[in-house]
Scaffold this active site. Sequence first.
Site, PDB file in Angstrom:
ATOM      1  CE1 TYR A 194     -10.115  62.834  21.848  1.00 23.96           C
ATOM      2  CE2 TYR A 194     -11.359  61.291  23.197  1.00 23.96           C
ATOM      3  CZ  TYR A 194     -10.339  62.207  23.060  1.00 23.96           C
ATOM      4  OH  TYR A 194      -9.550  62.512  24.136  1.00 23.96           O
ATOM      5  N   GLY A 195     -14.056  62.377  16.772  1.00 23.87           N
ATOM      6  CA  GLY A 195     -14.872  61.975  15.626  1.00 23.87           C
ATOM      7  C   GLY A 195     -15.774  63.093  15.111  1.00 23.87           C
ATOM      8  CG  ASP A 210       1.369  74.188  15.401  1.00 28.67           C
ATOM      9  OD1 ASP A 210       1.453  75.325  14.888  1.00 28.67           O
ATOM     10  OD2 ASP A 210       0.448  73.850  16.163  1.00 28.67           O
ATOM     11  CG  PHE A 211       7.885  76.470  15.393  1.00 25.69           C
ATOM     12  CD1 PHE A 211       7.576  75.339  16.143  1.00 25.69           C
ATOM     13  CD2 PHE A 211       9.223  76.730  15.120  1.00 25.69           C
ATOM     14  CE1 PHE A 211       8.572  74.476  16.590  1.00 25.69           C
ATOM     15  CE2 PHE A 211      10.230  75.877  15.565  1.00 25.69           C
ATOM     16  CZ  PHE A 211       9.903  74.748  16.300  1.00 25.69           C
ATOM     17  CE  LYS A 212      -1.442  77.309  16.496  1.00 23.39           C
ATOM     18  NZ  LYS A 212      -0.666  76.283  17.260  1.00 23.39           N
ATOM     19  N   GLY A 257     -10.850  66.360  22.784  1.00 15.27           N
ATOM     20  CA  GLY A 257     -10.431  65.825  24.086  1.00 15.27           C
ATOM     21  C   GLY A 257     -10.232  66.935  25.095  1.00 15.27           C
ATOM     22  N   GLY A 309     -12.251  70.035  24.869  1.00 12.65           N
ATOM     23  CA  GLY A 309     -13.714  69.890  24.889  1.00 12.65           C
ATOM     24  C   GLY A 309     -14.346  69.277  23.665  1.00 12.65           C
TER      25      GLY A 309
END
Length: 214
Positions: free
Chosen positions: A173-174, A59-61, A167, A170
């Site tokens: 999870y899920g 992930d270097f965007k 996480g 904000g």
Amino acid sequence: MLKSRVILAMDKPLSYQVLKEMENELYGIKVGLPLVLDLGVDKTRELLIGLDVEEIIVDFKLADIGYIMKSIVERLSFANSFIAHSFIGVKGSLDELKRYLDANSKNLYLVAVMSHEGWSTLFADYIKNVIREISPKGIVVGGTKLDHITQYRRDFEKMTIVSPGMGSQGGSYGDAVCAGADYEIIGRSIYNAGNPLTALRTINKIIEDKVMKC
Ligand code: C5P
């Protein structure tokens, strides 16, 4: 059944031993630029090469002309997949990168929606057109924006959706998976935990329980 819905965002090194303990409980690992700047390409490759995870996503965007993006990805051949921005457009840029990745059996993910507050949706129609034209394996949609995940899932039924922002930023999870994402990208909540393996197991359980009810 999937072994995990979690992609570890590795923006900071974890030891090979810790990663080995986690490999059976992760879907994949997303390699961030801070990690590669800390370790260098060779040490990053050494750290990841023996791990048994489904996908190593760099992930270097990426957001440049095709020639430069190809020069970057060819130096990172340990990865299966690469994330690029979609706003850079198709001709002379993403079209060349996609052709190169296809020819080398690698995957492309395009950023559709960032997870931070200041991301503008003004360009949403344009971004969707680029995604349609390039047809990547997957898209990145911030897990802090659940309505966008649902909308992108509707618009791109078969595409893999990966969602960061759970996480530390904000997101719960899920929630992203329940909204339509395939995997949740989680970094600091795992690699900064006193015991990363325990943190990962706890998160996997929370996601599993939530997904059963959604
Ligand atoms: O530490 P944390 O769980 O917030 O890490 C999130 C990861 O996802 C970081 O590597 C960040 O670069 C990435 N990311 C993001 N929002 C996006 C796309 C990627 O937070 N829209």
